[in-house]
Every structure is written in structure tokens, then in C-alpha cells.
Design a protein around this motif. Structure first.
Motif, PDB file in Angstrom:
ATOM      1  N   ASP A   1     -22.245 113.283  13.760  1.00  0.00           N
ATOM      2  CA  ASP A   1     -23.496 114.014  13.550  1.00  0.00           C
ATOM      3  C   ASP A   1     -23.215 115.478  13.201  1.00  0.00           C
ATOM      4  OD1 ASP A   1     -25.339 111.886  14.071  1.00  0.00           O
ATOM      5  OD2 ASP A   1     -24.870 112.073  16.198  1.00  0.00           O
ATOM      6  N   TRP A   2     -22.320 116.098  13.983  1.00  0.00           N
ATOM      7  CA  TRP A   2     -21.946 117.492  13.715  1.00  0.00           C
ATOM      8  C   TRP A   2     -21.311 117.623  12.328  1.00  0.00           C
ATOM      9  CZ3 TRP A   2     -22.172 122.530  14.747  1.00  0.00           C
ATOM     10  CH2 TRP A   2     -21.087 123.348  14.423  1.00  0.00           C
ATOM     11  N   ALA A   3     -20.382 116.724  12.027  1.00  0.00           N
ATOM     12  CA  ALA A   3     -19.691 116.789  10.742  1.00  0.00           C
ATOM     13  C   ALA A   3     -20.669 116.633   9.576  1.00  0.00           C
ATOM     14  CB  ALA A   3     -18.609 115.712  10.676  1.00  0.00           C
ATOM     15  N   ALA A   4     -21.603 115.704   9.700  1.00  0.00           N
ATOM     16  CA  ALA A   4     -22.564 115.478   8.616  1.00  0.00           C
ATOM     17  C   ALA A   4     -23.442 116.699   8.395  1.00  0.00           C
ATOM     18  CB  ALA A   4     -23.415 114.250   8.926  1.00  0.00           C
ATOM     19  N   GLN A   5     -23.919 117.298   9.460  1.00  0.00           N
ATOM     20  CA  GLN A   5     -24.789 118.475   9.336  1.00  0.00           C
ATOM     21  C   GLN A   5     -24.041 119.645   8.708  1.00  0.00           C
ATOM     22  OE1 GLN A   5     -28.080 118.742   9.901  1.00  0.00           O
ATOM     23  NE2 GLN A   5     -28.151 116.567  10.428  1.00  0.00           N
ATOM     24  N   ARG A   6     -22.826 119.875   9.165  1.00  0.00           N
ATOM     25  CA  ARG A   6     -22.060 121.014   8.664  1.00  0.00           C
ATOM     26  C   ARG A   6     -21.646 120.808   7.200  1.00  0.00           C
ATOM     27  NH1 ARG A   6     -22.480 125.683  11.058  1.00  0.00           N
ATOM     28  NH2 ARG A   6     -20.297 126.285  10.771  1.00  0.00           N
ATOM     29  N   ILE A   7     -21.202 119.619   6.874  1.00  0.00           N
ATOM     30  CA  ILE A   7     -20.762 119.346   5.507  1.00  0.00           C
ATOM     31  C   ILE A   7     -21.945 119.404   4.548  1.00  0.00           C
ATOM     32  CG2 ILE A   7     -19.881 117.517   3.992  1.00  0.00           C
ATOM     33  CD1 ILE A   7     -17.951 116.800   6.323  1.00  0.00           C
ATOM     34  N   ALA A   8     -23.096 118.845   4.947  1.00  0.00           N
ATOM     35  CA  ALA A   8     -24.279 118.895   4.089  1.00  0.00           C
ATOM     36  C   ALA A   8     -24.662 120.336   3.771  1.00  0.00           C
ATOM     37  CB  ALA A   8     -25.442 118.179   4.760  1.00  0.00           C
ATOM     38  N   LEU A   9     -24.684 121.174   4.806  1.00  0.00           N
ATOM     39  CA  LEU A   9     -25.100 122.560   4.608  1.00  0.00           C
ATOM     40  C   LEU A   9     -24.078 123.345   3.795  1.00  0.00           C
ATOM     41  CD1 LEU A   9     -27.183 124.765   5.233  1.00  0.00           C
ATOM     42  CD2 LEU A   9     -25.918 125.238   7.343  1.00  0.00           C
ATOM     43  N   TYR A  10     -22.797 123.173   4.117  1.00  0.00           N
ATOM     44  CA  TYR A  10     -21.783 124.041   3.519  1.00  0.00           C
ATOM     45  C   TYR A  10     -21.175 123.490   2.228  1.00  0.00           C
ATOM     46  CZ  TYR A  10     -22.248 127.447   7.118  1.00  0.00           C
ATOM     47  OH  TYR A  10     -22.770 128.433   7.931  1.00  0.00           O
ATOM     48  N   SER A  11     -21.667 122.351   1.783  1.00  0.00           N
ATOM     49  CA  SER A  11     -21.411 121.978   0.388  1.00  0.00           C
ATOM     50  C   SER A  11     -22.415 122.665  -0.518  1.00  0.00           C
ATOM     51  CB  SER A  11     -21.513 120.466   0.207  1.00  0.00           C
ATOM     52  OG  SER A  11     -21.341 120.121  -1.156  1.00  0.00           O
ATOM     53  N   ASN A  12     -23.538 123.060   0.054  1.00  0.00           N
ATOM     54  CA  ASN A  12     -24.653 123.553  -0.755  1.00  0.00           C
ATOM     55  C   ASN A  12     -25.032 125.004  -0.487  1.00  0.00           C
ATOM     56  OD1 ASN A  12     -25.572 120.929  -2.128  1.00  0.00           O
ATOM     57  ND2 ASN A  12     -25.413 120.322   0.015  1.00  0.00           N
ATOM     58  N   TYR A  13     -24.412 125.634   0.526  1.00  0.00           N
ATOM     59  CA  TYR A  13     -24.735 127.040   0.770  1.00  0.00           C
ATOM     60  C   TYR A  13     -24.284 127.856  -0.436  1.00  0.00           C
ATOM     61  CZ  TYR A  13     -20.100 129.071   1.922  1.00  0.00           C
ATOM     62  OH  TYR A  13     -18.825 129.576   1.868  1.00  0.00           O
ATOM     63  N   GLN A  14     -24.979 128.942  -0.702  1.00  0.00           N
ATOM     64  CA  GLN A  14     -24.716 129.756  -1.894  1.00  0.00           C
ATOM     65  C   GLN A  14     -24.831 128.913  -3.172  1.00  0.00           C
ATOM     66  OE1 GLN A  14     -24.094 132.837  -0.714  1.00  0.00           O
ATOM     67  NE2 GLN A  14     -23.414 132.281   1.329  1.00  0.00           N
ATOM     68  N   ALA A  15     -25.592 127.794  -3.099  1.00  0.00           N
ATOM     69  CA  ALA A  15     -25.682 126.829  -4.209  1.00  0.00           C
ATOM     70  C   ALA A  15     -24.296 126.330  -4.607  1.00  0.00           C
ATOM     71  CB  ALA A  15     -26.404 127.428  -5.415  1.00  0.00           C
ATOM     72  N   GLY A  16     -23.416 126.217  -3.624  1.00  0.00           N
ATOM     73  CA  GLY A  16     -22.059 125.753  -3.894  1.00  0.00           C
ATOM     74  C   GLY A  16     -21.174 126.786  -4.549  1.00  0.00           C
ATOM     75  N   GLN A  17     -21.674 127.992  -4.735  1.00  0.00           N
ATOM     76  CA  GLN A  17     -20.918 129.026  -5.451  1.00  0.00           C
ATOM     77  C   GLN A  17     -20.061 129.840  -4.480  1.00  0.00           C
ATOM     78  OE1 GLN A  17     -23.810 130.234  -9.099  1.00  0.00           O
ATOM     79  NE2 GLN A  17     -24.652 130.514  -7.075  1.00  0.00           N
ATOM     80  N   SER A  18     -19.183 129.148  -3.825  1.00  0.00           N
ATOM     81  CA  SER A  18     -18.228 129.764  -2.909  1.00  0.00           C
ATOM     82  C   SER A  18     -16.920 129.032  -3.091  1.00  0.00           C
ATOM     83  CB  SER A  18     -18.707 129.639  -1.458  1.00  0.00           C
ATOM     84  OG  SER A  18     -17.657 129.945  -0.561  1.00  0.00           O
ATOM     85  N   CYS A  19     -15.821 129.798  -3.083  1.00  0.00           N
ATOM     86  CA  CYS A  19     -14.516 129.140  -3.293  1.00  0.00           C
ATOM     87  C   CYS A  19     -14.153 128.189  -2.177  1.00  0.00           C
ATOM     88  CB  CYS A  19     -13.400 130.155  -3.455  1.00  0.00           C
ATOM     89  SG  CYS A  19     -13.805 131.842  -3.383  1.00  0.00           S
ATOM     90  N   ILE A  20     -14.812 128.303  -1.031  1.00  0.00           N
ATOM     91  CA  ILE A  20     -14.528 127.402   0.086  1.00  0.00           C
ATOM     92  C   ILE A  20     -15.746 126.533   0.441  1.00  0.00           C
ATOM     93  CG2 ILE A  20     -12.549 128.528   1.167  1.00  0.00           C
ATOM     94  CD1 ILE A  20     -14.444 130.207   2.832  1.00  0.00           C
ATOM     95  N   ALA A  21     -16.690 126.411  -0.489  1.00  0.00           N
ATOM     96  CA  ALA A  21     -17.761 125.431  -0.294  1.00  0.00           C
ATOM     97  C   ALA A  21     -17.142 124.033  -0.275  1.00  0.00           C
ATOM     98  CB  ALA A  21     -18.788 125.535  -1.423  1.00  0.00           C
ATOM     99  N   VAL A  22     -17.695 123.143   0.542  1.00  0.00           N
ATOM    100  CA  VAL A  22     -17.151 121.782   0.624  1.00  0.00           C
ATOM    101  C   VAL A  22     -17.375 121.071  -0.707  1.00  0.00           C
ATOM    102  CG1 VAL A  22     -17.246 119.561   1.787  1.00  0.00           C
ATOM    103  CG2 VAL A  22     -17.618 121.670   3.100  1.00  0.00           C
TER     104      VAL A  22
END
Length: 475
Positions: free
Chosen positions: A263-284
Motif C-alpha cells: 500500500d505504501w509503495a503504491a501510493q508513493r510510486i503513483a505520486l512520485y512518478s507524476n510529481y512535477q508532471a514527471g519533470q524530475s531527473c529522479i521521478a519514478v
């Protein structure tokens, strides 16, 4: 609308032309800024070169107090700055406020590091021939820094170049990204309030085509660049005798092992693949899931992705905004379509509206598809099952990039094994690869770059060791 001046050797200046900055979300005009002339660029570089000795000799308390002042002023103007970041970058206001807060910390850390920055001593009388000798080892700045910064963090990534430069006593000439210069210009306004000597900093919002002359100028012996790998390596090739630091991005992997909290992994990965619209060098970008929990993880991940709030970045509830331009979104859309044509399946998203890409999840992606082996820099993730920990870690390493990786596990053995085996600059255990503390060493291996950010690490990168040997001492 007023035309913003740029900062030439610590003072406001205006050229003879101006450029307009627009909001990626709705295209409205955000601001205008004056464009430096070639003569003004020359004046800024000459000033940085002329002040270099004075800058290196500045008392520590002067450098530290200037940095502390900038930190305090960013904190005082945080909401104004966040609104500006959102307007020029398209970053949701939630994330923009986080960026402003990080910049406060970045300058505060630099002030603290400046006060700790000191030499060391080494006894040399470990051999008879060196009796009575003592080495004093200090670090000296290479000289003025050319800082070329990207659009995705228009304040904090400027801070990560300006703050360590000032901390070590190196003048800095900032060339911000043409799409997002206003945050850097505002930072120049705050820097101008300090007691730093004229020439210590300039902020020159010139077009990218004019950067080559700055890169090649021998009076700027250090080039610190954050951006794409092709541009970064082209810079390094142009100036092989300069000290060049490159932060070039990646295609970050998140590994979900069978013992993870799904549950934790899914929430974090969902958010941080898409934060900054994915415009981060360390976005998932790549999600590698151990086979026994693959289906259960996907069941949790997809609702978390589709539940993200997309839309107007000025809305307090928005989590995913537009990309920096419609052109950027069109490229991401094309890469997704190419993957689908090659056999990939779309589990979520995959659509574009103007500069916005819906949060996208792909599976069955061929390894040679761009969304798998290049840096997407958009809100797109690919799912890949792994038969074992061995295979999962091998898949992380099967990339020309190596910036950071995240490993979701409860096993200390798996964590330390990841640290040993993963070919990356940073391993985040129990969270996404997108985690970054601004004081920690940050950078990658392989095509992810050369050198490290993080205040102390960057200060070391901008300086060289100098040894003074004292002779005839009674130790």
C-alpha cells in the motif's frame, strides 16, 4: 506589465530587447524580462573575473551572513515566490511551495557549511626527513562559476549552484533556463540586498544559442550544468581543460520486493512518478516488482494513479499539472505511442490535452522503447515483473543512467545488498528514488553525470586542495 531587469555584477540592468514568459497551463503572459546585450554579458564576465581574488579572500562571516540573509528573505517572500514558480513553470502550487521551502533550507545549509569550512593540518614528521614539518591543507576556489540551470526547479536548482559558490568565495554567473528565468531574477533581487562585492553574482537570462560563448570563455574556469545528457556532454567536449560538473538526469527505477508494504509503495510510486508532471531527473520511471506480489501491487497502484488530481496548477488540490510546454508534451505523447505500436499496453492515461499528459502506466514495454531506456521527463511509468531479487537488481543496472534508485523492502540484507550492487549515486530504502535531502550528496554515475551537489559536496567540487608546508617547527 513591468519589464524585469536582469542582474549585472550585482546591480539591476536592462538591455535593448525583451522576452515574454508565458504560463504553460493557459498560455497567459506571466512576465517580461530584459535581455542582456553582448556588451553587457562581457561586462558581467569581466566583473566576475576581476573580483575573483577579493571573493576568495572574503571573511567567512561575510559569506555566511549573505547566505543566511538570502535564506531569511526567501522565507519571508515564500508565497510570492511559490506563486511565481507555478506561473512560469506550471508546477502545482503544492509543489511550488515545497520548492520555495527547500530553497530556504539550501541557503541556510550553505551558511552553516561556510562557517564550518576550514583547513586541516597534517604532521609530516612520520619520517625522519620531515622532522619539524607540518602541512596546512586548505581548499581554494578554481575561480568564477558559470551556472547553467534547468526549468524544472527554477529556484532551488539555481540555489544549488549559487549557494555553494558564494560559500567558498567564488563569483557566479547564472544562465537560467529561457522558459523559467523569473525565479532566478527574483533570487538576484534578494542577493543584491547583501553586502557581497560587485561582480560576485550576475543573472543573465540569455538565449541558449548564446551560452556557447559563456561556456568557452576562459575567465569562467568552472562550468556547472544541470540538464540533458547530450547538451551536458557537448559542453564537456567543448572545454576539456575546464572543471565541469554535470547533473544529467536518468530513468529512475523503484524496486518493490515481495516483503514490501504494498500500500505504501503504491501510493508513493503513483505520486512520485507524476510529481512535477514527471519533470524530475529522479521521478519514478521504471517500476520493477518481484513476481509473487506483482498482481497485488498493480491492483493497488492503478487506483492510486487514476486518483491523482490533475488540472490547473494554481488550484490548491492539483497534484499533477502541465509539462513546461506543449512541445514537451507532444514529445512524451509520441514516445508513448511508439511504445504502444511496438507492443506495450496502456493500463492508465496515455492521452494528451495541450501541455498536459494524463498520468500514464504502461506494461509489456520493449526494452529498446524510448520510454524504457531514455529519460521520459513526463508523467509516464512502466511496469516490469522480476522473478527474483537478483533479476530485479540486474534490471535496475540495465540502463545507461545511474542517478538514484528506490527499493521497497523490510530486509536489511536486501537493503545493504542494493547499496553494494546497484550502479547509482543514491539508493533510497523504503521509499521512491525521488527522495532528496538538499544537504546530502546528490549525483550519479554512467550517463547521469559528473560531480555531486549537496552543499558540502558541491563546495568540495568547486575547490581544489592547496598545501602549505611549515618548516623548522618544534612539534
Amino acid at each position: 506589465m513591468d519589464v524585469r531587469t536582469f542582474w549585472l555584477a550585482g546591480r539591476p540592468a536592462a538591455g535593448d530587447t525583451e522576452l515574454t514568459v508565458t504560463n504553460p497551463h493557459d498560455g497567459r503572459e506571466v512576465g517580461r524580462h530584459s535581455l542582456p546585450t553582448d556588451a553587457q554579458v562581457e561586462e558581467a564576465v569581466a566583473a566576475a573575473h576581476a573580483v575573483a581574488r577579493e571573493a576568495a579572500a572574503l571573511p567567512v562571516h561575510v559569506r555566511a551572513e549573505a547566505l543566511a540573509h538570502v535564506s531569511r528573505r526567501i522565507a519571508e517572500r515564500a508565497e510570492e515566490i511559490a506563486q511565481l514558480i507555478t506561473a512560469e513553470n506550471g508546477k502545482p502550487i503544492f509543489w511550488a511551495r515545497g520548492e520555495a521551502s527547500r530553497a530556504v533550507a539550501t541557503f541556510r545549509f550553505a551558511a552553516e557549511e561556510a562557517r564550518r569550512w576550514s583547513g586541516g593540518v597534517q604532521r609530516l614528521d612520520t619520517e625522519p626527513a620531515a622532522s619539524g614539518r607540518l602541512a596546512y591543507v586548505s581548499r581554494v576556489p578554481y575561480g568564477p562559476v558559470l551556472a547553467i540551470t534547468p526549468f524544472n526547479f527554477p529556484l532551488n536548482l539555481v540555489a544549488h549552484k549559487v549557494a555553494p559558490s558564494i560559500a567558498v568565495g567564488a563569483p557566479v554567473v547564472v544562465k537560467p533556463a529561457p522558459a523559467t528565468p523569473l525565479s532566478a531574477l527574483l533570487l538576484g533581487e534578494i542577493l543584491a540586498e547583501t553586502d557581497l562585492p560587485p561582480g560576485m553574482f550576475s543573472v543573465l537570462p540569455v538565449e541558449n544559442e548564446r551560452a556557447a560563448a559563456l561556456v568557452q570563455d576562459p575567465r569562467l574556469p568552472v562550468v556547472s550544468f544541470t540538464g540533458s545528457a547530450p547538451v551536458g556532454y557537448a559542453i564537456a567536449d567543448q572545454v576539456p581543460r575546464k572543471h565541469v560538473t554535470l547533473e544529467l538526469g536518468g530513468n529512475a527505477a523503484a524496486v518493490v520486493l515481495a516483503d514490501a508494504d504494498l500500500d505504501w509503495a503504491a501510493q508513493r510510486i503513483a505520486l512520485y512518478s507524476n510529481y512535477q508532471a514527471g519533470q524530475s531527473c529522479i521521478a519514478v520511471q521504471r517500476v520493477i516488482v518481484e513476481q509473487p506480489v506483482y498482481d497485488a501491487f498493480v491492483e493497488r497502484l492503478l487506483p492510486a494513479v487514476t486518483g491523482l488530481v490533475t488540472g490547473d496548477p494554481a488550484d490548491e488540490k492539483t497534484q499533477v499539472g502541465p509539462l513546461v510546454s506543449e512541445h514537451a508534451a507532444e514529445r512524451v505523447e509520441q514516445w508513448v505511442q511508439e511504445a504502444v505500436a511496438a507492443g506495450a499496453k496502456v493500463l492508465a492515461g496515455g492521452t494528451r490535452e495541450g501541455a498536459a499528459i494524463a498520468p500514464t502506466v504502461l506494461t509489456d514495454v520493449p526494452q529498446d522503447a524510448k520510454v524504457a531506456c531514455e529519460e521520459v521527463f513526463g508523467p509516464v511509468m512502466i511496469l516490469q515483473p522480476a522473478a527474483s531479487v537478483d533479476e530485479a537488481y540486474a534490471m535496475v543496472n540495465d540502463s545507461k543512467y545511474g542517478l538514484q534508485a528506490g527499493v521497497f523492502t523490510r530486509s536489511l540484507d536486501a537493503a545493504f545488498r542494493a547499496n553494494r550492487e546497484l550502479e547509482v549515486g543514491g539508493v533510497i530504502i523504503g521509499d521512491v528514488p525521488s527522495y532528496r535531502a538538499d544537504q546530502m550528496p546528490y549525483g550519479g554515475v554512467k550517463d547521469s553525470g559528473i560531480g555531486r551537489e549537496g552543499l558540502h559536496s558541491a563546495m568540495e567540487d568547486l575547490t581544489y586542495e592547496k598545501v602549505m608546508v611549515l618548516t623548522g617547527l618544534t612539534l
